[in-house]
Write a protein that holds these residues in place. Structure first.
Motif, PDB file in Angstrom:
ATOM      1  N   PRO A  62      42.378   8.706   5.964  1.00 24.05           N
ATOM      2  CA  PRO A  62      42.904   8.860   7.264  1.00 24.05           C
ATOM      3  C   PRO A  62      42.472   9.995   8.024  1.00 24.05           C
ATOM      4  CG  PRO A  62      44.639   8.923   5.835  1.00 24.05           C
ATOM      5  CD  PRO A  62      43.637   8.887   4.984  1.00 24.05           C
ATOM      6  N   VAL A  63      42.499  11.252   7.184  1.00 25.69           N
ATOM      7  CA  VAL A  63      42.307  12.445   7.809  1.00 25.69           C
ATOM      8  C   VAL A  63      40.928  13.021   7.772  1.00 25.69           C
ATOM      9  CG1 VAL A  63      43.496  14.811   7.725  1.00 25.69           C
ATOM     10  CG2 VAL A  63      44.693  13.133   7.133  1.00 25.69           C
ATOM     11  N   CYS A  64      39.928  12.456   8.494  1.00 28.12           N
ATOM     12  CA  CYS A  64      38.563  12.884   8.455  1.00 28.12           C
ATOM     13  C   CYS A  64      38.387  13.704   9.621  1.00 28.12           C
ATOM     14  CB  CYS A  64      37.718  11.560   8.269  1.00 28.12           C
ATOM     15  SG  CYS A  64      38.545  10.015   9.196  1.00 28.12           S
ATOM     16  N   LEU A  65      38.569  15.025   9.541  1.00 30.12           N
ATOM     17  CA  LEU A  65      38.564  15.892  10.791  1.00 30.12           C
ATOM     18  C   LEU A  65      36.935  15.904  11.371  1.00 30.12           C
ATOM     19  CD1 LEU A  65      40.998  18.854  10.086  1.00 30.12           C
ATOM     20  CD2 LEU A  65      41.427  16.624  11.200  1.00 30.12           C
ATOM     21  N   ALA A  66      36.038  15.808  10.342  1.00 26.39           N
ATOM     22  CA  ALA A  66      34.635  16.075  10.981  1.00 26.39           C
ATOM     23  C   ALA A  66      34.180  14.895  11.764  1.00 26.39           C
ATOM     24  CB  ALA A  66      33.689  16.140   9.832  1.00 26.39           C
ATOM     25  N   VAL A  92      31.771   7.160   5.810  1.00 32.47           N
ATOM     26  CA  VAL A  92      31.886   6.767   4.606  1.00 32.47           C
ATOM     27  C   VAL A  92      30.961   5.899   4.033  1.00 32.47           C
ATOM     28  CG1 VAL A  92      33.197   5.825   2.765  1.00 32.47           C
ATOM     29  CG2 VAL A  92      34.401   7.329   4.269  1.00 32.47           C
ATOM     30  N   LYS A  93      30.566   4.882   4.695  1.00 30.03           N
ATOM     31  CA  LYS A  93      29.490   3.702   4.573  1.00 30.03           C
ATOM     32  C   LYS A  93      28.179   4.811   4.443  1.00 30.03           C
ATOM     33  CE  LYS A  93      30.028   0.777   7.488  1.00 30.03           C
ATOM     34  NZ  LYS A  93      29.671  -0.649   8.097  1.00 30.03           N
ATOM     35  N   LEU A  94      27.725   5.504   5.232  1.00 32.80           N
ATOM     36  CA  LEU A  94      26.651   6.241   5.605  1.00 32.80           C
ATOM     37  C   LEU A  94      26.681   7.197   4.293  1.00 32.80           C
ATOM     38  CD1 LEU A  94      26.294   7.023   9.336  1.00 32.80           C
ATOM     39  CD2 LEU A  94      24.778   5.303   7.949  1.00 32.80           C
ATOM     40  N   ALA A  95      27.590   8.005   3.955  1.00 33.73           N
ATOM     41  CA  ALA A  95      27.543   9.053   3.008  1.00 33.73           C
ATOM     42  C   ALA A  95      28.221   8.514   1.560  1.00 33.73           C
ATOM     43  CB  ALA A  95      28.646  10.063   3.411  1.00 33.73           C
ATOM     44  N   GLY A 133      36.162  17.884  -2.850  1.00 29.90           N
ATOM     45  CA  GLY A 133      36.819  18.528  -1.692  1.00 29.90           C
ATOM     46  C   GLY A 133      36.231  18.406  -0.359  1.00 29.90           C
ATOM     47  N   ILE A 134      34.859  18.731  -0.564  1.00 27.88           N
ATOM     48  CA  ILE A 134      34.220  18.529   0.742  1.00 27.88           C
ATOM     49  C   ILE A 134      34.175  17.291   1.722  1.00 27.88           C
ATOM     50  CG2 ILE A 134      31.648  18.631   1.789  1.00 27.88           C
ATOM     51  CD1 ILE A 134      31.116  20.935  -0.346  1.00 27.88           C
ATOM     52  N   ILE A 135      34.007  16.195   1.058  1.00 26.24           N
ATOM     53  CA  ILE A 135      34.111  14.924   1.554  1.00 26.24           C
ATOM     54  C   ILE A 135      35.301  14.282   2.048  1.00 26.24           C
ATOM     55  CG2 ILE A 135      31.818  14.222   0.283  1.00 26.24           C
ATOM     56  CD1 ILE A 135      33.390  12.446  -1.339  1.00 26.24           C
ATOM     57  N   ALA A 136      36.308  15.248   1.792  1.00 27.04           N
ATOM     58  CA  ALA A 136      37.667  14.980   2.501  1.00 27.04           C
ATOM     59  C   ALA A 136      37.360  14.776   3.957  1.00 27.04           C
ATOM     60  CB  ALA A 136      38.674  15.684   2.105  1.00 27.04           C
ATOM     61  N   ASP A 137      36.325  15.744   4.503  1.00 29.08           N
ATOM     62  CA  ASP A 137      36.165  15.841   5.888  1.00 29.08           C
ATOM     63  C   ASP A 137      35.861  14.513   6.551  1.00 29.08           C
ATOM     64  OD1 ASP A 137      37.188  18.539   5.963  1.00 29.08           O
ATOM     65  OD2 ASP A 137      35.278  19.222   5.913  1.00 29.08           O
ATOM     66  N   ILE A 138      35.257  13.671   5.737  1.00 31.89           N
ATOM     67  CA  ILE A 138      34.954  12.295   6.549  1.00 31.89           C
ATOM     68  C   ILE A 138      35.585  11.127   5.826  1.00 31.89           C
ATOM     69  CG2 ILE A 138      32.601  13.165   7.273  1.00 31.89           C
ATOM     70  CD1 ILE A 138      31.379  11.799   4.570  1.00 31.89           C
ATOM     71  N   MET A 173      39.084  13.076  -8.861  1.00 37.44           N
ATOM     72  CA  MET A 173      38.673  12.759  -7.495  1.00 37.44           C
ATOM     73  C   MET A 173      39.507  12.634  -6.387  1.00 37.44           C
ATOM     74  SD  MET A 173      36.370   9.364  -6.270  1.00 37.44           S
ATOM     75  CE  MET A 173      37.916   8.324  -6.151  1.00 37.44           C
ATOM     76  N   LEU A 174      40.599  11.658  -6.794  1.00 33.70           N
ATOM     77  CA  LEU A 174      41.744  11.585  -5.645  1.00 33.70           C
ATOM     78  C   LEU A 174      42.534  12.845  -5.639  1.00 33.70           C
ATOM     79  CD1 LEU A 174      42.913   8.180  -6.993  1.00 33.70           C
ATOM     80  CD2 LEU A 174      41.693   8.355  -5.145  1.00 33.70           C
ATOM     81  N   ALA A 175      42.741  13.660  -6.645  1.00 35.14           N
ATOM     82  CA  ALA A 175      43.320  14.855  -6.063  1.00 35.14           C
ATOM     83  C   ALA A 175      42.479  15.758  -5.365  1.00 35.14           C
ATOM     84  CB  ALA A 175      43.719  15.590  -7.410  1.00 35.14           C
ATOM     85  N   CYS A 176      41.232  15.826  -5.553  1.00 33.84           N
ATOM     86  CA  CYS A 176      40.434  16.689  -4.632  1.00 33.84           C
ATOM     87  C   CYS A 176      40.455  16.164  -3.105  1.00 33.84           C
ATOM     88  CB  CYS A 176      38.837  16.635  -5.207  1.00 33.84           C
ATOM     89  SG  CYS A 176      38.807  17.545  -6.703  1.00 33.84           S
ATOM     90  N   ILE A 177      40.371  14.813  -3.005  1.00 40.08           N
ATOM     91  CA  ILE A 177      40.381  14.267  -1.607  1.00 40.08           C
ATOM     92  C   ILE A 177      41.721  14.470  -1.166  1.00 40.08           C
ATOM     93  CG2 ILE A 177      39.926  12.142  -0.440  1.00 40.08           C
ATOM     94  CD1 ILE A 177      37.956  11.259  -2.279  1.00 40.08           C
ATOM     95  N   VAL A 178      42.517  14.286  -1.438  1.00 44.78           N
ATOM     96  CA  VAL A 178      44.099  14.425  -0.891  1.00 44.78           C
ATOM     97  C   VAL A 178      44.318  15.688  -0.576  1.00 44.78           C
ATOM     98  CG1 VAL A 178      46.491  14.202  -1.475  1.00 44.78           C
ATOM     99  CG2 VAL A 178      44.919  12.242  -2.191  1.00 44.78           C
ATOM    100  N   LEU A 179      43.930  16.784  -1.540  1.00 47.38           N
ATOM    101  CA  LEU A 179      44.026  18.063  -1.191  1.00 47.38           C
ATOM    102  C   LEU A 179      43.023  18.535  -0.100  1.00 47.38           C
ATOM    103  CD1 LEU A 179      44.222  19.694  -4.919  1.00 47.38           C
ATOM    104  CD2 LEU A 179      46.035  19.737  -2.954  1.00 47.38           C
ATOM    105  N   GLY A 180      41.871  17.970  -0.094  1.00 46.94           N
ATOM    106  CA  GLY A 180      40.987  18.329   0.884  1.00 46.94           C
ATOM    107  C   GLY A 180      41.362  17.655   2.509  1.00 46.94           C
TER     108      GLY A 180
END
Length: 656
Positions: free
Chosen positions: A526-530, A550-553, A518-523, A472-479
């Motif tokens: 610190p790098v939450c572009l959406a 993050v709280k909502l999702a 990988g998808i929820i890295a967008d929210i 999970m951490l690898a996916c979020i960091v890559l995302g």
């Protein structure tokens, strides 16, 4: 009455473009192409028509199909996207970019011009011209990716090539290999089926392009605005109606756009002001839109582009991917919906007045036909037709729908613009999957996948939950740096096999697991572009918006673990009683966790109540009768305690 009527749509479209700038390189194209505009139109129309033709009559051999697909895309990218983001570089097309466009197209078309010779060279050896073309082709792909998607994925691809070249100098035995020469790496990445022209690009050339074009056609028919109106008509009058309508509208639009940031801006430019007018805090308004828009990539029927690559990696049909993804996606959106409800109840935000809402009856009678393309594509896939056929039928149906009303009926020039826009929308995806192919090619060439898998197993010490956390951490960091499609290709190549082979997990569950994170890295800060895009429209603090998203999702961080431990949620060995019980407890669990995040259930919650609700929610998601039962009892206890508390009790005095 249409909610969109007070807004100037041309101004809204311009505002969308401005809002996207700074958050997504995908929109950072030159607005003025001068004398080269005709070339971009010609290439775009040719690329779209090529895919429509091969989609109907059959694709070419994989290497030829990929060469046409990538070659035209590279040519368009170098003309459309400037090398730097300065305004001066966006107002004209320098001659060197035109030269690069033709050179890049040639490197891809080299495989077509010398197809037989390239195939023989695999046995006889590659010539100097072959090797030079391969090196230049890889460099052109990396530069095109930098211009369209950004630097992080280019750095990763560069590091992968460096690893292939100098892996013999790595002291750690776990990662070291014998090393490869550039004359071995470049043809492997350019002329073989496991590099740039590997599975990701092939799926892009066969399926993804057509579905992206389908989304473009739908948006030009006014379906996006129809979804907004329909969402407000259904949910607008309830508590927090503006926020709930934003969730529904973004879910519907996300099904056809597949872009977290693009959907946030397209829907958010309308829904975020409505939420602020309804008294949602700015950071909440931005977060609701960002979290709901991000979920569009996991929502069938279209999902994100990576879902089509999953078809090849898992070895199942797209229909099975859709069926497996449906319940987790619905749980995700229900979780956000519940979070919005609790937020609205906590701050006493009521629904919108009836006179501000469109009529459901009128929408269905006058514009209900706009849903036909979606019904067509879903029914076609469910009947067992190929994804290509489904996309073609959906496109034809969408064009037919556009002819019904004068305001959506395209002129000949408008039709050409739609066809060209279909190619433009696909450019970042094509560049991203080509660069992801470089990384995947190096992984296969060097055996990095098995080495990484061994590393995960070693770190986790055979404990599944630890392996999942590391993945999970690898996916979020890559995302945070890679587009979803590229992130999925990398993690599906490296991490997924370890979870499947070592722990015997269901392949579809594992691939959806890495897909989700990988998808929820967008929210995810610190790098939450959406979230940043939503904050820009809402005029809110970007980081506050990210943490609120993050709280909502929060369900998105729980659901993947739920279907790993209980694959019945992704329809693996599902029975009707078991599935109903699993979904019910998952819903209650997400409600408990969401309530803990927001701080409200039926009354505002005390700190200890929030902790109990969090633990109870997590317990109910675990597929085990005893823990689920304990969680249910704990949550019921909090409901009973709060029901006996006066509605306006002072929480501070109670807490002390």
């Amino acid at each position: 009455m249409s909610l969109a009527r007070p807004w100037n749509r041309d101004k809204k479209k311009a505002d969308d473009t401005v809002a996207l700038e700074g958050y997504s390189r995908e929109t950072d194209t030159r607005p003025y192409l001068g004398k080269w505009a005709w070339l971009v139109t010609l290439m775009g129309v040719t690329l779209t028509c090529f895919h429509l033709y091969t989609g109907y009559f059959g694709t070419l051999p994989s290497q030829l199909q990929g060469a046409v697909h990538l070659g035209l895309a590279l040519g368009m990218i170098f003309i459309l996207y400037p090398a730097t983001r300065g305004k001066g570089n966006r107002t004209q097309v320098p001659i060197y970019d035109v030269i690069l466009a033709f050179a890049a197209t040639f490197t891809a078309y080299y495989k077509i011009l010398f197809y037989e010779e390239v195939l023989r060279a695999r046995v006889t050896g590659y010539s100097t011209l072959d090797l030079t073309t391969a090196v230049l082709g890889v460099l052109f792909v990396l530069e095109a990716t930098r211009r369209t998607v950004g630097v992080p994925i280019v750095i990763m691809a560069g590091l992968a090539i460096g690893y292939a070249l100098f892996g013999n100098f790595i002291p750690t035995q776990l990662l070291s290999h014998s090393g490869f020469a550039l004359s071995e790496i470049s043809p492997y990445l350019w002329f073989r089926e496991s590099g740039v022209f590997g599975t990701p690009l092939q799926i892009s050339a066969r399926f993804i392009f057509l579905f992206l074009f389908f989304g473009v056609v739908l948006m030009h028919t006014g379906v996006g605005q129809y979804f907004n109106d329909l969402a407000f008509a259904i949910t607008g009058r309830f508590t927090g109606g503006a926020g709930k309508a934003a969730v529904v509208a973004s879910c519907l639009q996300g099904m056809i756009s597949g872009s977290s940031i693009g959907n946030t801006v397209a829907s958010g430019s309308f829904t975020i002001p409505m939420m602020k007018n309804a008294r949602f805090r700015p950071e909440v308004a931005g977060a609701v839109e960002a979290s709901a828009s991000t979920g569009g990539q996991i929502m069938p029927p279209l999902m994100g582009a990576a879902a089509f690559i999953m078809v090849e990696y898992v070895g199942v049909s797209y229909r099975e991917i859709m069926i497996s993804a449906l319940i987790p996606a619905l749980l995700y959106f229900v979780g956000i919906f519940i979070g919005v409800h609790f937020e609205a109840k906590r701050h006493h935000i009521l629904g919108l007045p009836k006179e501000q809402l469109p009529s459901k009856r009128r929408l269905m009678l006058e514009k209900g036909y706009m849903l036909l393309p979606l019904f067509a594509i879903v029914s076609t896939i469910m009947l067992g037709f190929t994804a290509q056929r489904a996309a073609l039928l959906g496109i034809a149906c969408a064009f037919a729908v556009s002819l019904i009303r004068k305001d959506t009926r395209p002129s000949l020039i408008g039709l050409l613009k739609i066809v060209e826009q279909g190619a433009r929308v696909a450019l970042p995806v094509i560049a991203a999957v080509a660069s992801a192919g470089i990384i995947a090619g190096v992984v296969g060439m060097t055996g990095l996948g098995s080495k990484f898998a061994a590393g995960i197993i070693s770190l986790a010490d055979g404990v599944l939950i630890l392996a999942l956390l590391f993945t999970m951490l690898a996916c979020i960091v890559l995302g945070m740096g890679l587009p979803t499609t590229a992130n999925y290709v990398v993690t599906a190549t490296i991490a997924a096999p370890a979870l499947i082979n070592e722990f015997g997990l269901a392949p579809i569950a594992v691939h959806l697991f890495v897909f989700y994170f990988g998808i929820i890295a967008d929210i995810t800060p610190p790098v939450c572009l959406a979230a940043f895009a939503g904050a820009g429209i809402a005029g809110a603090n970007p980081m506050k918006t990210g943490f609120t998203a993050v709280k909502l999702a929060i369900g998105a961080f729980i659901i993947p673990y739920a279907f790993i431990y209980n694959p019945m949620l992704v329809m693996v060995d599902a029975t009707v009683p078991g599935l109903l019980a699993t979904v019910l407890f998952a819903l209650l669990g997400i409600m408990g966790v969401s309530s803990a995040m927001i701080g409200h259930l039926i009354r505002d919650s005390l700190p200890w109540e929030r902790l109990v609700l969090l633990a109870a929610g997590l317990a109910m998601v675990v597929p085990e009768l005893v823990t689920s039962g304990i969680g249910l009892l704990a949550m019921a206890a909090v409901v009973w305690i709060q029901s006996r508390r006066p509605a306006h009790a002072n929480l501070e005095s109670l807490a002390s």
